[in-house]
Design an enzyme around this catalytic site. Structure first.
Site, PDB file in Angstrom:
ATOM      1  N   CYS A 235      -2.353  -0.616   7.302  1.00 49.17           N
ATOM      2  CA  CYS A 235      -1.668   0.724   7.500  1.00 49.17           C
ATOM      3  C   CYS A 235      -1.753   1.347   8.591  1.00 49.17           C
ATOM      4  CB  CYS A 235      -2.081   1.539   6.109  1.00 49.17           C
ATOM      5  SG  CYS A 235      -1.558   0.497   4.712  1.00 49.17           S
TER       6      CYS A 235
ATOM      7  N   HIS B 180       0.974  -1.136   0.024  1.00 48.26           N
ATOM      8  CA  HIS B 180      -0.296   0.026  -0.054  1.00 48.26           C
ATOM      9  C   HIS B 180       0.947   1.300  -0.031  1.00 48.26           C
ATOM     10  CE1 HIS B 180      -3.959  -2.019   1.774  1.00 48.26           C
ATOM     11  NE2 HIS B 180      -3.327  -2.763   0.848  1.00 48.26           N
TER      12      HIS B 180
ATOM     13  N   GLU C 211       1.146   3.871   1.921  1.00 50.72           N
ATOM     14  CA  GLU C 211       1.449   4.172   3.111  1.00 50.72           C
ATOM     15  C   GLU C 211       2.710   3.492   3.492  1.00 50.72           C
ATOM     16  OE1 GLU C 211      -3.135   4.461   3.571  1.00 50.72           O
ATOM     17  OE2 GLU C 211      -1.626   3.178   2.439  1.00 50.72           O
TER      18      GLU C 211
END
Length: 147
Positions: A89, A56, A58
């Site tokens: 996350c 992801h 992040e």
């Protein structure tokens, strides 16, 4: 004299990262980590490209920023994300301890605040809704393109 940038300025940078994800056929989420008014980490979703559900935006930005600092904590840093982080996350954000998390649009399906608002480190301030419309539009355009 050091120039002071706004939350909107850095969120635009996160949205540029989200656009990179969009262009790759990834869900358009982007993130940047800022320390002393400088971007020290960037990332966008790469789950399809890397065949990795943990890739992801992040996670990419946190890893880049920690490598830049040579430290595992992002104390005195701000993490900007175009979309509200998911639970995974949020866990990484908890452990990396940024001083501030700023996100654009809320994720009503997978956002961490759907589960509990206190999943982040107690010292991490949360600011939401920065450039919400731009983030939502990019997501709408992406999913419309898929259909």
């Amino acid at each position: 004299m050091q120039e002071i940038f706004s939350h909107e300025w850095f969120m635009r940078e996160a949205l540029k990262e989200a656009k990179k994800a969009f262009d790759l056929g990834e869900v358009p989420v982007g993130a940047v980590v800022v320390c002393n008014n400088a971007i020290i980490g960037k990332g966008h979703n790469l789950t399809e490209q890397l065949h990795d559900v943990t890739a992801h935006a992040e996670m990419q930005a946190i890893t880049a920023a920690c490598n830049y600092l040579g430290a595992k904590y992002l104390t005195d840093c701000t993490l900007y994300v175009s979309l509200e982080p998911c639970l995974m996350c949020a866990g990484a954000i908890f452990w990396s301890r940024p001083s501030i998390l700023v996100f654009g649009s809320s994720d009503k399906k997978r956002g961490f605040t759907m589960h509990a608002e206190n999943l982040l480190h107690p010292k991490t301030e949360i600011i939401s809704g920065i450039m919400n419309q731009e983030s939502e539009q990019l997501l709408k355009d992406f999913f419309k393109k898929l259909r």
